[in-house]
Design a protein around this motif. Structure first.
Motif, PDB file in Angstrom:
ATOM      1  N   PRO A 131       0.887  -1.301   0.173  1.00  0.00           N
ATOM      2  CA  PRO A 131       0.009  -0.036  -0.085  1.00  0.00           C
ATOM      3  C   PRO A 131       1.008   1.237   0.017  1.00  0.00           C
ATOM      4  N   ALA A 132       2.020   1.322   0.768  1.00  0.00           N
ATOM      5  CA  ALA A 132       2.789   2.472   0.514  1.00  0.00           C
ATOM      6  C   ALA A 132       3.208   2.782  -0.493  1.00  0.00           C
ATOM      7  N   GLN A 133       3.871   1.689  -1.457  1.00  0.00           N
ATOM      8  CA  GLN A 133       4.321   2.002  -2.667  1.00  0.00           C
ATOM      9  C   GLN A 133       3.234   2.426  -3.694  1.00  0.00           C
ATOM     10  N   ILE A 134       2.185   1.958  -3.499  1.00  0.00           N
ATOM     11  CA  ILE A 134       0.958   2.553  -4.541  1.00  0.00           C
ATOM     12  C   ILE A 134       0.667   3.812  -4.007  1.00  0.00           C
ATOM     13  N   ALA A 135       0.453   4.331  -2.911  1.00  0.00           N
ATOM     14  CA  ALA A 135       0.319   5.561  -2.209  1.00  0.00           C
ATOM     15  C   ALA A 135       1.422   6.759  -2.852  1.00  0.00           C
ATOM     16  N   ALA A 136       2.773   5.991  -2.800  1.00  0.00           N
ATOM     17  CA  ALA A 136       3.813   7.009  -3.217  1.00  0.00           C
ATOM     18  C   ALA A 136       3.670   7.258  -4.677  1.00  0.00           C
TER      19      ALA A 136
END
Length: 190
Positions: A131-136
């Motif tokens: 989720p952090a990669q997607i958000a970034a």
């Protein structure tokens, strides 16, 4: 002889692809409202939208060769167009990550009373993402105007694990398919 046409799209990616193969063009964005009818098969949807865009521009330039195109992403029989905003982009990427999906692009060429349409499908697998990669990725803004919320020709290339088919189709315009359609109008790229 140089191929010349009107591009019924404001897409910078389609402009880059046309320039790549030496097609001279003028941008004339279409006012046609894209349909996202889930009852239509994606192959039909993209060619209808592409033709609608080209015919809309033809009203302003009836004697010109006009190119319309439309791209959608399909996963689990669901059509993904451009996201409505960052949250929608994150949702799309969350659903597509780690999965195979299909990118459909329809092309329409219109000149006076003649028109031809065709579509191309390319399978793409996105890598698994946190989720952090997607958000970034979403925070960078790149996915906000792309069908399926990623740009294979940009930073989104790092999201693509595999591709089966035409790369330029995923960018938004299958160049081999376009060259074939142009030949039907006696226009040769090479």
């Amino acid at each position: 002889m140089t191929v010349r046409l009107l591009l019924a799209s404001a897409s910078p990616r389609r402009r880059e692809l046309l320039s790549q193969i030496g097609v001279a063009f003028e941008v004339k964005p279409s006012a046609f409202e894209e349909r996202m009818d889930p009852a239509l098969p994606p192959e039909q949807l993209v060619v209808q939208n592409a033709l609608g865009k080209a015919l809309n521009v033809q009203k302003r330039a009836p004697a010109e060769l006009i190119l319309g195109a439309d791209t959608v992403v399909v996963f689990n029989r669901r059509i993904y167009g451009k996201p409505t905003g960052p949250a929608d982009a994150g949702r799309m990427l969350g659903e597509l990550q780690g999965q195979w999906h299909t990118v459909y692009t329809g092309i329409a060429l219109v000149e006076e009373r003649r028109w031809r349409v065709a579509e191309r499908a390319t399978r793409v697998k996105l890598r698994a993402m946190t989720p952090a990669q997607i958000a970034a990725y979403v925070a960078g803004g790149e996915p906000l105007d792309k069908a399926g919320s990623y740009a294979i020709q940009g930073l989104g290339a790092a999201l693509v694990e595999q591709i089966d088919g035409c790369y330029s189709n995923v960018v938004g315009l299958s160049l081999p398919l376009l060259v074939d359609l142009l030949a039907e109008f006696d226009r040769r790229v090479f």
